[in-house]
Design a protein around this motif. Structure first.
Motif, PDB file in Angstrom:
ATOM      1  N   GLU A  15       0.837  -1.204   0.000  1.00 24.80           N
ATOM      2  CA  GLU A  15       0.000   0.000   0.000  1.00 24.80           C
ATOM      3  C   GLU A  15       0.871   1.253   0.000  1.00 24.80           C
ATOM      4  O   GLU A  15       1.831   1.355   0.753  1.00 24.80           O
ATOM      5  N   GLY A  16       0.543   2.161  -0.879  1.00 30.14           N
ATOM      6  CA  GLY A  16       1.282   3.415  -0.971  1.00 30.14           C
ATOM      7  C   GLY A  16       2.351   3.414  -2.044  1.00 30.14           C
ATOM      8  O   GLY A  16       2.776   4.484  -2.499  1.00 30.14           O
ATOM      9  N   SER A  40     -13.612  -9.138  -8.133  1.00 25.91           N
ATOM     10  CA  SER A  40     -14.231 -10.457  -8.035  1.00 25.91           C
ATOM     11  C   SER A  40     -15.745 -10.361  -8.074  1.00 25.91           C
ATOM     12  O   SER A  40     -16.351  -9.587  -7.325  1.00 25.91           O
ATOM     13  N   GLY A  41     -16.350 -11.121  -8.961  1.00 25.34           N
ATOM     14  CA  GLY A  41     -17.801 -11.174  -9.043  1.00 25.34           C
ATOM     15  C   GLY A  41     -18.440 -10.019  -9.785  1.00 25.34           C
ATOM     16  O   GLY A  41     -19.669  -9.896  -9.803  1.00 25.34           O
ATOM     17  N   GLN A  81      -3.721   1.615  -3.472  1.00 24.16           N
ATOM     18  CA  GLN A  81      -4.585   1.482  -2.310  1.00 24.16           C
ATOM     19  C   GLN A  81      -5.208   0.085  -2.267  1.00 24.16           C
ATOM     20  O   GLN A  81      -5.306  -0.586  -3.293  1.00 24.16           O
ATOM     21  N   PRO A  82      -5.665  -0.360  -1.105  1.00 22.35           N
ATOM     22  CA  PRO A  82      -6.308  -1.684  -1.029  1.00 22.35           C
ATOM     23  C   PRO A  82      -7.458  -1.848  -2.019  1.00 22.35           C
ATOM     24  O   PRO A  82      -7.671  -2.943  -2.554  1.00 22.35           O
ATOM     25  N   GLY A  83      -8.171  -0.789  -2.276  1.00 24.64           N
ATOM     26  CA  GLY A  83      -9.275  -0.854  -3.230  1.00 24.64           C
ATOM     27  C   GLY A  83      -8.839  -1.067  -4.666  1.00 24.64           C
ATOM     28  O   GLY A  83      -9.676  -1.331  -5.538  1.00 24.64           O
ATOM     29  N   ASP A  84      -7.552  -0.980  -4.914  1.00 25.91           N
ATOM     30  CA  ASP A  84      -7.027  -1.242  -6.258  1.00 25.91           C
ATOM     31  C   ASP A  84      -6.827  -2.732  -6.515  1.00 25.91           C
ATOM     32  O   ASP A  84      -6.561  -3.138  -7.645  1.00 25.91           O
ATOM     33  N   SER A  85      -6.945  -3.548  -5.501  1.00 31.76           N
ATOM     34  CA  SER A  85      -6.791  -4.994  -5.665  1.00 31.76           C
ATOM     35  C   SER A  85      -7.868  -5.506  -6.612  1.00 31.76           C
ATOM     36  O   SER A  85      -9.071  -5.331  -6.376  1.00 31.76           O
ATOM     37  N   ALA A  86      -7.422  -6.140  -7.695  1.00 29.31           N
ATOM     38  CA  ALA A  86      -8.355  -6.600  -8.739  1.00 29.31           C
ATOM     39  C   ALA A  86      -7.520  -7.261  -9.833  1.00 29.31           C
ATOM     40  O   ALA A  86      -6.297  -7.317  -9.755  1.00 29.31           O
ATOM     41  N   THR A 108      -3.719  -9.473 -15.363  1.00 30.59           N
ATOM     42  CA  THR A 108      -2.782  -9.565 -14.251  1.00 30.59           C
ATOM     43  C   THR A 108      -3.533  -9.272 -12.963  1.00 30.59           C
ATOM     44  O   THR A 108      -4.298  -8.306 -12.898  1.00 30.59           O
ATOM     45  N   ARG A 109      -3.286 -10.105 -11.958  1.00 28.85           N
ATOM     46  CA  ARG A 109      -3.942  -9.863 -10.673  1.00 28.85           C
ATOM     47  C   ARG A 109      -3.049  -8.957  -9.833  1.00 28.85           C
ATOM     48  O   ARG A 109      -1.860  -9.244  -9.645  1.00 28.85           O
ATOM     49  N   LEU A 110      -3.608  -7.872  -9.353  1.00 26.26           N
ATOM     50  CA  LEU A 110      -2.878  -6.957  -8.467  1.00 26.26           C
ATOM     51  C   LEU A 110      -3.332  -7.216  -7.034  1.00 26.26           C
ATOM     52  O   LEU A 110      -4.522  -7.135  -6.730  1.00 26.26           O
TER      53      LEU A 110
END
Lengths: 114, 113
Positions: A15-16, A40-41, A81-86, A108-110
């Motif tokens: 993060e950051g 996801s989903g 940011q955590p919300g960028d995980s996708a 690509t999975r981040l």
């Protein structure tokens, strides 16, 4: 959750930090490129696009770079940011009349670590 | 989600049964698309429509048919579902203003047993 993406390459970022996701495209005639984010989903969500007459385009916290010489596209995410995980994937459009047929990468999975 | 809804969101069916998935949009877009998404593959185009009653095949159209009797609805039919059609199906519309951007619906997860 989604079974799509079980075997995707994964980028793990703290993060950051800044993230850089790469994409090689296949068609030298492609004139328009898009980056999508898929959580996801959910369905793919448009992030940013770029036309082939440009080599860089900036959005809010995101930048897309295009290198036509080597047919390479990258997505840079600033201050991840955590919300960028996708899962992130690119799409290319080669002129084929008016129907806008996109060809999509596999993605690509981040993963954003705290 | 660009005003796109898909129904049903989840469906489990048996081999050999017919299945119809619906895509509904509220913004009068001319172009609509059906994709499937599977592990190890990018989104693959099944069929698309460029107007009412105007449709054409994509790269993986075998076993699928489509219909578009009005602008807002684009239906995808599996005449006789097979296990290889187990997938997540996405509908998309093409944005306005001459750009080629496509915007996606939330998807339908279909399982064929």
């Amino acid at each position: 959750g989604e079974s799509v993406g079980l075997h995707l390459p994964t980028l793990s970022v703290q993060e950051g930090d800044n993230s850089i996701i790469n994409c090689a495209y296949s068609n030298s005639a492609s004139d328009y490129f898009i980056w999508y984010k898929q959580e996801s989903g959910k369905g793919p969500q448009f992030i940013i696009d770029i036309r082939s007459n440009m080599d860089k385009r900036q959005g809010q916290r995101v930048t897309v770079l295009l290198n036509k010489t080597v047919k390479h596209l990258s997505l840079q995410i600033a201050a991840t940011q955590p919300g960028d995980s996708a899962v992130y994937f690119c799409a290319e459009n080669a002129p084929t009349g008016t129907a806008s047929k996109l060809t999509f990468g596999t993605g690509t999975r981040l993963q954003v670590t705290l | 989600d660009a005003g796109i809804t898909q129904s049903p969101r989840h469906k489990v069916t048996e081999t050999g049964t017919p299945v119809t998935l619906r895509c509904h949009q509220t913004e009068n877009h001319r172009y609509m698309y059906w994709y499937r998404q599977d592990p190890g593959h990018g989104l693959r185009l099944i069929h698309y429509s460029y107007g009412v009653k105007d449709t054409d095949k994509g790269e993986v159209s075998d076993g699928y048919s489509v219909s578009r009797s009005k602008t807002e609805d684009f239906l995808l039919t599996l005449e006789s579902a097979t296990s290889s059609q187990t997938s997540v199906y996405f509908c998309a519309i093409r944005g306005q203003g001459g750009r080629d951007t496509q915007y996606f619906g939330p998807g339908t997860r279909l399982t064929v047993l």
